[in-house]
Structures are given as structure tokens and as C-alpha cells.
Design a protein around this motif. Structure first.
Motif, mmCIF file in Angstrom:
data_model
loop_
_atom_site.group_PDB
_atom_site.id
_atom_site.type_symbol
_atom_site.label_atom_id
_atom_site.label_comp_id
_atom_site.label_asym_id
_atom_site.label_seq_id
_atom_site.Cartn_x
_atom_site.Cartn_y
_atom_site.Cartn_z
ATOM 1 N N ALA A 145 37.749 17.372 40.078
ATOM 2 C CA ALA A 145 36.775 18.086 39.245
ATOM 3 C C ALA A 145 35.893 19.012 40.085
ATOM 4 C CB ALA A 145 35.917 17.092 38.477
ATOM 5 N N TYR A 146 35.570 18.598 41.314
ATOM 6 C CA TYR A 146 34.747 19.434 42.188
ATOM 7 C C TYR A 146 35.496 20.704 42.580
ATOM 8 C CZ TYR A 146 31.725 15.314 42.958
ATOM 9 O OH TYR A 146 30.877 14.241 42.804
ATOM 10 N N VAL A 147 36.783 20.536 42.856
ATOM 11 C CA VAL A 147 37.591 21.696 43.243
ATOM 12 C C VAL A 147 37.678 22.675 42.082
ATOM 13 C CG1 VAL A 147 39.838 22.470 44.108
ATOM 14 C CG2 VAL A 147 38.912 20.261 44.851
ATOM 15 N N LEU A 148 37.891 22.155 40.889
ATOM 16 C CA LEU A 148 37.976 23.020 39.716
ATOM 17 C C LEU A 148 36.662 23.750 39.467
ATOM 18 C CD1 LEU A 148 39.369 24.134 37.235
ATOM 19 C CD2 LEU A 148 38.670 22.075 35.992
ATOM 20 N N GLN A 149 35.553 23.061 39.631
ATOM 21 C CA GLN A 149 34.245 23.678 39.425
ATOM 22 C C GLN A 149 34.101 24.933 40.292
ATOM 23 O OE1 GLN A 149 30.975 21.095 40.361
ATOM 24 N NE2 GLN A 149 29.416 22.643 39.959
ATOM 25 N N LEU A 150 34.445 24.817 41.570
ATOM 26 C CA LEU A 150 34.307 25.962 42.455
ATOM 27 C C LEU A 150 35.397 27.002 42.208
ATOM 28 C CD1 LEU A 150 33.064 24.426 45.814
ATOM 29 C CD2 LEU A 150 31.793 25.484 43.970
ATOM 30 N N ALA A 151 36.557 26.560 41.721
ATOM 31 C CA ALA A 151 37.605 27.522 41.370
ATOM 32 C C ALA A 151 37.143 28.426 40.232
ATOM 33 C CB ALA A 151 38.887 26.779 40.976
ATOM 34 N N LEU A 152 36.411 27.857 39.290
ATOM 35 C CA LEU A 152 35.887 28.657 38.179
ATOM 36 C C LEU A 152 34.820 29.637 38.657
ATOM 37 C CD1 LEU A 152 35.698 25.853 35.473
ATOM 38 C CD2 LEU A 152 37.131 27.890 35.373
ATOM 39 N N TYR A 153 33.916 29.173 39.507
ATOM 40 C CA TYR A 153 32.910 30.075 40.064
ATOM 41 C C TYR A 153 33.584 31.227 40.817
ATOM 42 C CZ TYR A 153 29.250 26.515 39.275
ATOM 43 O OH TYR A 153 28.380 25.633 38.728
ATOM 44 N N ARG A 154 34.571 30.890 41.619
ATOM 45 C CA ARG A 154 35.284 31.896 42.407
ATOM 46 C C ARG A 154 35.953 32.927 41.499
ATOM 47 N NH1 ARG A 154 40.780 31.181 44.334
ATOM 48 N NH2 ARG A 154 41.280 32.499 46.122
ATOM 49 N N ALA A 155 36.583 32.458 40.423
ATOM 50 C CA ALA A 155 37.268 33.366 39.505
ATOM 51 C C ALA A 155 36.297 34.338 38.841
ATOM 52 C CB ALA A 155 38.014 32.560 38.449
ATOM 53 N N SER B 182 31.043 22.477 35.759
ATOM 54 C CA SER B 182 30.915 21.093 36.226
ATOM 55 C C SER B 182 31.625 20.105 35.313
ATOM 56 C CB SER B 182 29.437 20.707 36.348
ATOM 57 O OG SER B 182 28.790 20.861 35.104
ATOM 58 N N GLY B 183 31.961 20.530 34.089
ATOM 59 C CA GLY B 183 32.684 19.644 33.181
ATOM 60 C C GLY B 183 34.057 20.161 32.830
ATOM 61 N N GLY B 184 34.531 21.160 33.566
ATOM 62 C CA GLY B 184 35.778 21.818 33.222
ATOM 63 C C GLY B 184 37.001 20.952 33.326
ATOM 64 N N SER B 185 36.939 19.893 34.125
ATOM 65 C CA SER B 185 38.136 19.079 34.334
ATOM 66 C C SER B 185 38.586 18.384 33.057
ATOM 67 C CB SER B 185 37.876 18.033 35.415
ATOM 68 O OG SER B 185 36.805 17.202 35.042
ATOM 69 N N ALA B 186 37.695 18.211 32.097
ATOM 70 C CA ALA B 186 38.070 17.535 30.864
ATOM 71 C C ALA B 186 39.092 18.332 30.083
ATOM 72 C CB ALA B 186 36.831 17.284 30.003
ATOM 73 N N ARG B 187 39.225 19.636 30.376
ATOM 74 C CA ARG B 187 40.151 20.478 29.642
ATOM 75 C C ARG B 187 41.480 20.675 30.365
ATOM 76 N NH1 ARG B 187 38.041 23.054 25.305
ATOM 77 N NH2 ARG B 187 35.788 23.105 25.084
#
Length: 204
Positions: free
Chosen positions: A153-163, A3-8
Motif C-alpha cells: 500500500a505504501y508503494v502504491l501511495q507514492l506511485a499515485l503521487y508520482r503519476a 493512502s487508501g488506494g490499495s483497496a481498489r
């Protein structure tokens, strides 16, 4: 955390932190929107496990306790939102008996050449013989009307879960979607959008 991955994503740029979000700022006083969102998440977690004729009563009792200080109209809106989601045939698979709520997940990914530990919690996980569906609940007001309006950021959050899930379910397609509770509206995220978001983070 996903949920905070977009900061990176863009190193050198300072991430913007929402001071009203208690996970990011433990000392901040949670705003009404946050409390309402937490209540909706809890109802969507609990109600699918309750017999359908008893759901409305259980939801009303929960909102009377949790939202005792809310305007009555807000409790009514929250109840109507959750009721319409659970009654919508289009969301049926997400809340089927085989689906699960609040699924903790952890693993590691290589991010810009370094191994990073990742942990998070999937709001709803539905598994079929061919497909794995990840759904995250959002309470944005107003809800985005299309994928173009969804925050990156929402898209990235789910991209990480998917990975993290893909290696656990070989041979199955892992899909991701956002359920905006205000509309309610389910926005499915194309594989290309998820791949692009992950590539930006990992440097692939």
C-alpha cells in the motif's frame, strides 16, 4: 485518496481498514502510535524552517504540550528520532530551503477504464533542476529493513503521487522514497516497483 488506494487494486476483495486510523474511522479513538506519528510528522514539517540552534528547544516545547500524557521515555525517543533525521547529511536535500512540506496534490487518472479523481498530501517535496523527490513519512515499529518488507500500500501511495507529478515536471526524473522515522531509514522505491504498483491499480 492515495493512502487508501490499495483497496481498489483487487476488485472483489474487501479492503482491510485499520480501526486505529482516525482518517478511515472518524469515531475511533486514536491510539498512541497514531498520535506519536502525527507529532513526528508535525515536527518534520515545522523544524526545517527554524534556525538550527533553536530546533531542539522548539521540539522539546512542542512534545511537552502534545505528548503531555506520554511516558517521558517516549518523548525522548521522538525527539531523538527527529533530531537524528534533520542532522543526517544523507537527508540534507529533503530539508533544504527549496524543499516544501505538506504539499497538497490533486488530479485524475484512468483506473480500469474509468476516470478517477485523486487527491492527497505529500509529506516532503524537493525539486532540483533535474529531479523531483517525493518523500512520505512512516512511523512503523520496527521499521522495514528493505524494500521487500515495505507494505504494498505504501508503494502504491507514492506511485499515485508520482503519476500526478510527472506531467507537471517534464524532462525531470520523479523519484519517491519512504522515510521510516523509527530507524531512521530512507528506502528509495525503484521506478520499476512504482510502475508495477500503478499498473496493477489502473489495469494497464
Amino acid at each position: 485518496a492515495p493512502s487508501g488506494g490499495s483497496a481498489r487494486i483487487d476488485e472483489g476483495k474487501q479492503g482491510v481498514v485499520d480501526k486505529a486510523w482516525p482518517v478511515l474511522d472518524a469515531e475511533a479513538e486514536p491510539g498512541f502510535a497514531v498520535l506519536r506519528g502525527l507529532a513526528l510528522h508535525k515536527l518534520l514539517q515545522m523544524l526545517p524552517g527554524i534556525a538550527e540552534p533553536e530546533r531542539a528547544g522548539a521540539a522539546e516545547r512542542y512534545l511537552l504540550r502534545t505528548g503531555a500524557d506520554w511516558p517521558p521515555s517516549e518523548r525522548e525517543k521522538a525527539l531523538a528520532s527527529v533530531t537524528s533525521i534533520l542532522a543526517d547529511p544523507g537527508f540534507g536535500q529533503l530539508f533544504a530551503p527549496s524543499s516544501r512540506a505538506e504539499v497538497a496534490i490533486m488530479g485524475s487518472l484512468e483506473v480500469k477504464g474509468k476516470k478517477r479523481s485523486i487527491s492527497g498530501k505529500i509529506d516532503r517535496l524537493a525539486v532540483t533542476p533535474d529531479t523531483v523527490s517525493i518523500v512520505d513519512y512512516k512511523t512503523n515499529r520496527p521499521a522495514p529493513a528493505s524494500l521487500a518488507e515495505v507494505p504494498p500500500a505504501y508503494v502504491l501511495q507514492l506511485a499515485l503521487y508520482r503519476a500526478l507529478l510527472q506531467p507537471l515536471y517534464p524532462g525531470r526524473t520523479v523519484k519517491a522514497a519512504l522515510l521510516f522515522t523509527e530507524a531512521p531509514r530512507l528506502i528509495e522505491l525503484p521506478a520499476s516497483a512504482l510502475d508495477d504498483a500503478l499498473a496493477r491499480l489502473t489495469g494497464a
